[in-house]
Motif scaffolding. Structure first.
Motif, PDB file in Angstrom:
ATOM      1  N   ARG A 178       0.831  -1.208   0.000  1.00 32.66           N
ATOM      2  CA  ARG A 178       0.000   0.000   0.000  1.00 32.66           C
ATOM      3  C   ARG A 178       0.867   1.259   0.000  1.00 32.66           C
ATOM      4  O   ARG A 178       0.525   2.251  -0.645  1.00 32.66           O
ATOM      5  N   ILE A 179       1.996   1.223   0.694  1.00 33.79           N
ATOM      6  CA  ILE A 179       2.910   2.363   0.705  1.00 33.79           C
ATOM      7  C   ILE A 179       3.480   2.574  -0.697  1.00 33.79           C
ATOM      8  O   ILE A 179       3.457   3.691  -1.218  1.00 33.79           O
ATOM      9  N   ILE A 180       3.976   1.513  -1.322  1.00 37.69           N
ATOM     10  CA  ILE A 180       4.553   1.638  -2.665  1.00 37.69           C
ATOM     11  C   ILE A 180       3.494   2.074  -3.671  1.00 37.69           C
ATOM     12  O   ILE A 180       3.756   2.927  -4.532  1.00 37.69           O
ATOM     13  N   GLU A 181       2.299   1.534  -3.586  1.00 32.66           N
ATOM     14  CA  GLU A 181       1.234   1.939  -4.506  1.00 32.66           C
ATOM     15  C   GLU A 181       0.944   3.430  -4.378  1.00 32.66           C
ATOM     16  O   GLU A 181       0.794   4.131  -5.375  1.00 32.66           O
ATOM     17  N   ARG A 182       0.892   3.944  -3.155  1.00 26.84           N
ATOM     18  CA  ARG A 182       0.613   5.369  -2.958  1.00 26.84           C
ATOM     19  C   ARG A 182       1.777   6.229  -3.445  1.00 26.84           C
ATOM     20  O   ARG A 182       1.575   7.276  -4.051  1.00 26.84           O
ATOM     21  N   VAL A 183       3.002   5.787  -3.189  1.00 29.45           N
ATOM     22  CA  VAL A 183       4.178   6.511  -3.656  1.00 29.45           C
ATOM     23  C   VAL A 183       4.180   6.574  -5.185  1.00 29.45           C
ATOM     24  O   VAL A 183       4.447   7.626  -5.780  1.00 29.45           O
ATOM     25  N   MET A 184       3.859   5.467  -5.829  1.00 31.98           N
ATOM     26  CA  MET A 184       3.830   5.435  -7.296  1.00 31.98           C
ATOM     27  C   MET A 184       2.693   6.300  -7.840  1.00 31.98           C
ATOM     28  O   MET A 184       2.845   6.923  -8.894  1.00 31.98           O
ATOM     29  N   GLU A 185       1.565   6.355  -7.147  1.00 31.16           N
ATOM     30  CA  GLU A 185       0.472   7.256  -7.552  1.00 31.16           C
ATOM     31  C   GLU A 185       0.954   8.705  -7.509  1.00 31.16           C
ATOM     32  O   GLU A 185       0.661   9.490  -8.410  1.00 31.16           O
ATOM     33  N   PHE A 186       1.678   9.059  -6.451  1.00 30.92           N
ATOM     34  CA  PHE A 186       2.205  10.418  -6.328  1.00 30.92           C
ATOM     35  C   PHE A 186       3.109  10.749  -7.514  1.00 30.92           C
ATOM     36  O   PHE A 186       3.000  11.821  -8.113  1.00 30.92           O
ATOM     37  N   ILE A 187       3.998   9.831  -7.856  1.00 31.55           N
ATOM     38  CA  ILE A 187       4.909  10.068  -8.977  1.00 31.55           C
ATOM     39  C   ILE A 187       4.118  10.241 -10.267  1.00 31.55           C
ATOM     40  O   ILE A 187       4.387  11.161 -11.049  1.00 31.55           O
ATOM     41  N   ALA A 188       3.143   9.390 -10.498  1.00 32.68           N
ATOM     42  CA  ALA A 188       2.331   9.488 -11.714  1.00 32.68           C
ATOM     43  C   ALA A 188       1.592  10.824 -11.781  1.00 32.68           C
ATOM     44  O   ALA A 188       1.465  11.413 -12.853  1.00 32.68           O
ATOM     45  N   GLU A 189       1.117  11.306 -10.632  1.00 33.17           N
ATOM     46  CA  GLU A 189       0.381  12.569 -10.579  1.00 33.17           C
ATOM     47  C   GLU A 189       1.299  13.785 -10.740  1.00 33.17           C
ATOM     48  O   GLU A 189       0.890  14.808 -11.278  1.00 33.17           O
ATOM     49  N   ARG A 190       2.530  13.697 -10.255  1.00 30.78           N
ATOM     50  CA  ARG A 190       3.416  14.856 -10.185  1.00 30.78           C
ATOM     51  C   ARG A 190       4.467  14.940 -11.275  1.00 30.78           C
ATOM     52  O   ARG A 190       5.076  15.987 -11.439  1.00 30.78           O
ATOM     53  N   ARG A 191       4.693  13.881 -12.013  1.00 30.36           N
ATOM     54  CA  ARG A 191       5.748  13.926 -13.021  1.00 30.36           C
ATOM     55  C   ARG A 191       5.410  14.984 -14.065  1.00 30.36           C
ATOM     56  O   ARG A 191       4.265  15.383 -14.219  1.00 30.36           O
ATOM     57  N   PHE A 192       6.407  15.417 -14.792  1.00 27.40           N
ATOM     58  CA  PHE A 192       6.217  16.435 -15.808  1.00 27.40           C
ATOM     59  C   PHE A 192       5.206  15.936 -16.834  1.00 27.40           C
ATOM     60  O   PHE A 192       5.319  14.814 -17.328  1.00 27.40           O
ATOM     61  N   PRO A 193       4.196  16.733 -17.175  1.00 25.63           N
ATOM     62  CA  PRO A 193       3.153  16.291 -18.111  1.00 25.63           C
ATOM     63  C   PRO A 193       3.753  15.820 -19.444  1.00 25.63           C
ATOM     64  O   PRO A 193       4.585  16.496 -20.033  1.00 25.63           O
ATOM     65  N   ASN A 194       3.317  14.664 -19.869  1.00 17.21           N
ATOM     66  CA  ASN A 194       3.773  14.048 -21.124  1.00 17.21           C
ATOM     67  C   ASN A 194       5.275  13.790 -21.165  1.00 17.21           C
ATOM     68  O   ASN A 194       5.852  13.605 -22.227  1.00 17.21           O
ATOM     69  N   GLY A 195       5.911  13.793 -20.021  1.00 20.31           N
ATOM     70  CA  GLY A 195       7.344  13.521 -19.947  1.00 20.31           C
ATOM     71  C   GLY A 195       7.604  12.156 -19.337  1.00 20.31           C
ATOM     72  O   GLY A 195       6.709  11.499 -18.831  1.00 20.31           O
ATOM     73  N   VAL A 196       8.835  11.760 -19.395  1.00 17.80           N
ATOM     74  CA  VAL A 196       9.244  10.499 -18.798  1.00 17.80           C
ATOM     75  C   VAL A 196       9.662  10.774 -17.354  1.00 17.80           C
ATOM     76  O   VAL A 196      10.195  11.835 -17.043  1.00 17.80           O
ATOM     77  N   ALA A 197       9.365   9.847 -16.478  1.00 17.07           N
ATOM     78  CA  ALA A 197       9.788   9.963 -15.078  1.00 17.07           C
ATOM     79  C   ALA A 197      10.619   8.742 -14.723  1.00 17.07           C
ATOM     80  O   ALA A 197      10.268   7.618 -15.090  1.00 17.07           O
ATOM     81  N   PHE A 198      11.707   8.976 -14.036  1.00 15.16           N
ATOM     82  CA  PHE A 198      12.556   7.894 -13.564  1.00 15.16           C
ATOM     83  C   PHE A 198      12.354   7.750 -12.063  1.00 15.16           C
ATOM     84  O   PHE A 198      12.603   8.689 -11.311  1.00 15.16           O
ATOM     85  N   ALA A 199      11.879   6.580 -11.652  1.00 16.01           N
ATOM     86  CA  ALA A 199      11.690   6.283 -10.231  1.00 16.01           C
ATOM     87  C   ALA A 199      12.745   5.264  -9.842  1.00 16.01           C
ATOM     88  O   ALA A 199      12.833   4.187 -10.440  1.00 16.01           O
ATOM     89  N   GLY A 200      13.560   5.614  -8.884  1.00 18.73           N
ATOM     90  CA  GLY A 200      14.632   4.730  -8.452  1.00 18.73           C
ATOM     91  C   GLY A 200      14.540   4.404  -6.982  1.00 18.73           C
ATOM     92  O   GLY A 200      13.856   5.079  -6.217  1.00 18.73           O
TER      93      GLY A 200
END
Length: 140
Positions: free
Chosen positions: A86-108
């Motif tokens: 549940r923690i990882i799912e929420r963290v990944m939701e945050f990244i999906a919501e906040r990444r640059f629009p139409n850009g690539v995001a690197f999550a490490g």
């Protein structure tokens, strides 16, 4: 379904961070340094059970392209109950919501020993030998 664990969007306190850090065997931590580090986080999440923080996760990075998942920890006596997921799912939701629009995001992230299979379920993978995760500890 009523979960016994509530996932709350907030950073852990310095004391919560220290308790979780030590409980999962990561050693001791300088709480003055932790205070500064937590304050500079992009995002944090905690898992609460009966009023007590039993899990945490946070993100550091630039908030547009690079997101580094840090300090995902669950008290050993609460592991195996889906809290980490549940923690990882929420963290990944945050990244999906906040990444640059139409850009690539690197999550490490760096996985603790034996936890790589857990993160692989969320699309994380080892890119070696083409790319190798590296870090240097500056402690002197």
């Amino acid at each position: 379904m009523n979960h016994p664990y509530e996932i709350i969007d907030r950073l852990p306190t310095v004391q919560e961070h220290q308790a979780l850090w030590e409980a999962v065997g990561w050693g001791s931590v300088n709480t003055e340094m932790t205070k500064e580090s937590l304050a500079r986080s992009l995002y944090g999440v905690v898992a609460v059970h009966q009023g007590k923080t039993v899990g945490m996760g946070r993100i550091v990075g630039d908030g547009a392209m690079y997101f580094y998942i840090q300090d995902v920890a669950v008290l050993p006596e609460h592991q195996g109950n889906g809290i980490g997921a549940r923690i990882i799912e929420r963290v990944m939701e945050f990244i999906a919501e906040r990444r640059f629009p139409n850009g690539v995001a690197f999550a490490g992230l760096f996985a603790s020993e034996g936890k790589d299979k857990f993160y692989e379920k969320y699309g994380f993978q080892d890119y070696s030998p083409g790319m190798t995760g590296m870090f240097k500890v500056l402690d002197k």
